[in-house]
Design an enzyme around this catalytic site. Structure first.
Site, PDB file in Angstrom:
ATOM      1  N   SER A   5      45.700  42.757  39.110  1.00  0.00           N
ATOM      2  CA  SER A   5      45.303  42.999  37.724  1.00  0.00           C
ATOM      3  C   SER A   5      46.334  42.429  36.744  1.00  0.00           C
ATOM      4  CB  SER A   5      45.079  44.497  37.518  1.00  0.00           C
ATOM      5  OG  SER A   5      44.485  44.768  36.278  1.00  0.00           O
ATOM      6  N   ASP A  11      33.696  44.775  39.552  1.00  0.00           N
ATOM      7  CA  ASP A  11      34.956  45.022  38.850  1.00  0.00           C
ATOM      8  C   ASP A  11      34.718  44.936  37.344  1.00  0.00           C
ATOM      9  OD1 ASP A  11      37.502  45.038  37.756  1.00  0.00           O
ATOM     10  OD2 ASP A  11      38.362  43.752  39.308  1.00  0.00           O
ATOM     11  N   HIS A  51      37.668  47.889  40.676  1.00  0.00           N
ATOM     12  CA  HIS A  51      38.998  47.402  40.321  1.00  0.00           C
ATOM     13  C   HIS A  51      40.114  48.065  41.128  1.00  0.00           C
ATOM     14  CE1 HIS A  51      41.439  45.040  37.559  1.00  0.00           C
ATOM     15  NE2 HIS A  51      42.242  46.075  37.392  1.00  0.00           N
TER      16      HIS A  51
END
Length: 421
Positions: A191, A365, A396
């Site tokens: 991320s 996601d 995610h």
């Protein structure tokens, strides 16, 4: 039941604003049976251990270092130099550097335990594992001159992931390579750990030569297709909201707190009627996929997270949603002119990212939507692999905490790394 829910939400709101109630308040709630009976087991123990003690509890080596950036931030850098069951002797091993996501820390790579935590798995595979911590997180909440707790001088918190990529990453990568006497390393980002890498490799392209492979889990650059309702509402006003919060002394969001650890233990343990609320908070932020969330581990998760962040990190993402581009932080026209030489913040030139990149992404996601990943893929300079997770509901946070993360993500990631060694 209602009393417990109210207590949970009250504490969470206070902590999110950095206004933690003291231990006496928690104790009074416990005495009033607002949380129900207290239960202690190994999961609760793991939730309260310092990270070094947690890793050493499972008989893995753990080393800590301090790295100082060019602007005086003191960053905590963690290392697991070898495995426990395999590849368990010190020696010259390939180096891998792990970089965490927003509101997280190096803890995300270990708190799920041996066999599940990525850092442990990589150590068993024969890697010398290093884990970075961005400025402002629990392990990097220091500066040689600035005080993060000084509400009259908030300069400490005037940074976004642009600074993490352009200042923190080069300092930590250079330290890691110097200490291990290696010329290159593998980089694994999750991320924000991917976002900051795109910043580094585009603004300081010489660092591409120091990367054997870049494994990008849930890669985030463009966010034009983000559909999270709250983010879409806030995005056009993100800078105004940030400036308003700064004016009342709120520059840090979700700092590490013993209160959150207590909430995790008292509300989120197995058998608690409020455990589902803990899961719902995670789902709101990072997508709902109950099949991948290990509910039993929620107290451990909340014992080590959130790791803290600057409000500007979130603001920078909201600017990406609103502007539909991948640009440097927008300070406003006047400051942009002083900082960048232009009224509009410049775009990051992703074509300069020519380190070997492997993208690991998923259909469900909400923070790395497929069209945005496809755009990222088309602009990067050297993508060697693009892998969509087979499970259609994989979301995610599943990339680091998912029950099947090892099978669906880590194994392929490791194979890609080994192909480059």
């Amino acid at each position: 039941m209602l009393t417990r829910v109210i207590a949970f939400f009250t504490l969470t709101v206070l902590v999110s604003a950095g206004r933690s109630p003291n231990a006496d308040y928690i104790e009074e709630l416990v005495k009033a049976n607002a949380f129900g009976p207290y239960i202690s087991d190994n999961v609760l123990e793991d939730a309260t251990l310092d990270l070094k003690d947690l890793v050493r509890k499972y008989n893995y080596p753990f080393e800590e270092y301090n790295v100082i950036t060019e602007d005086g931030y003191v960053l905590g850098l963690h290392r697991i130099p070898h495995g426990r069951d395999r590849n368990n002797s010190p020696g010259n091993k390939p180096v891998v550097f792990l970089m965490h996501g927003l509101l997280s820390s190096s803890a995300e790579n270990v708190f799920m335990g041996p066999g599940s935590g990525l850092a442990y798995i990589l150590a068993e595979e024969g890697y010398d594992v290093w884990m970075g911590n961005a400025r402002g997180t629990h392990f990097s909440r220091r500066n040689l001159l600035l005080n993060p707790d000084d509400r009259t001088n908030t300069i400490f918190w005037r940074f976004s992931w642009d600074d993490i990529g352009s200042k923190d990453l080069p300092a930590m990568i250079d330290f890691t390579l110097s200490h291990t006497k290696q010329e290159k390393l593998h980089y694994v980002g999750f991320s924000q750990g991917t976002t900051s890498f795109w910043v580094l490799a585009s603004l300081k392209p010489e660092y591409n030569k120091k990367i054997i492979s870049m494994q990008a889990m849930a890669p985030v650059a463009y966010m034009a297709n983000n559909n999270i309702g709250l983010f879409k509402i806030l995005a056009p006003y993100s800078k105004q909201v940030t400036d308003l919060l700064a004016s009342i002394g709120i520059n840090e969001i979700f700092p590490r707190s013993k209160v959150i650890t207590s909430i995790g233990q008292l509300f989120c343990s197995d058998g608690r009627p409020t455990q589902f609320i803990c899961a719902e908070f995670l789902y709101v932020i990072a997508g709902k996929n109950p099949d991948q969330l290990n509910m039993t581990m929620l107290p451990v998760l909340m014992g080590h997270l959130p790791g803290g962040a600057a409000m500007r990190q979130l603001t920078h993402y909201l600017q990406s949603i609103d502007g539909k581009e991948f640009r440097r932080y927008d300070h406003g026209a006047v400051l942009n002119l002083l900082e960048y030489g232009s009224i509009t913040p410049p775009r990051y030139d992703l074509s300069k990212v020519d380190a070997p990149v492997f993208l690991h992404y998923s259909q469900a996601d909400p923070l790395a939507e497929v069209p945005d990943v496809e755009r990222l893929y088309s602009e990067l300079g050297n993508v060697l692999g693009k892998y969509r997770i087979e499970q259609p509901t994989f979301s995610h946070i599943d990339f680091v905490w998912g029950i099947d993360a090892k099978t669906l993500v880590f194994n392929r990631l490791i194979n890609a790394m080994k192909s480059m060694d």
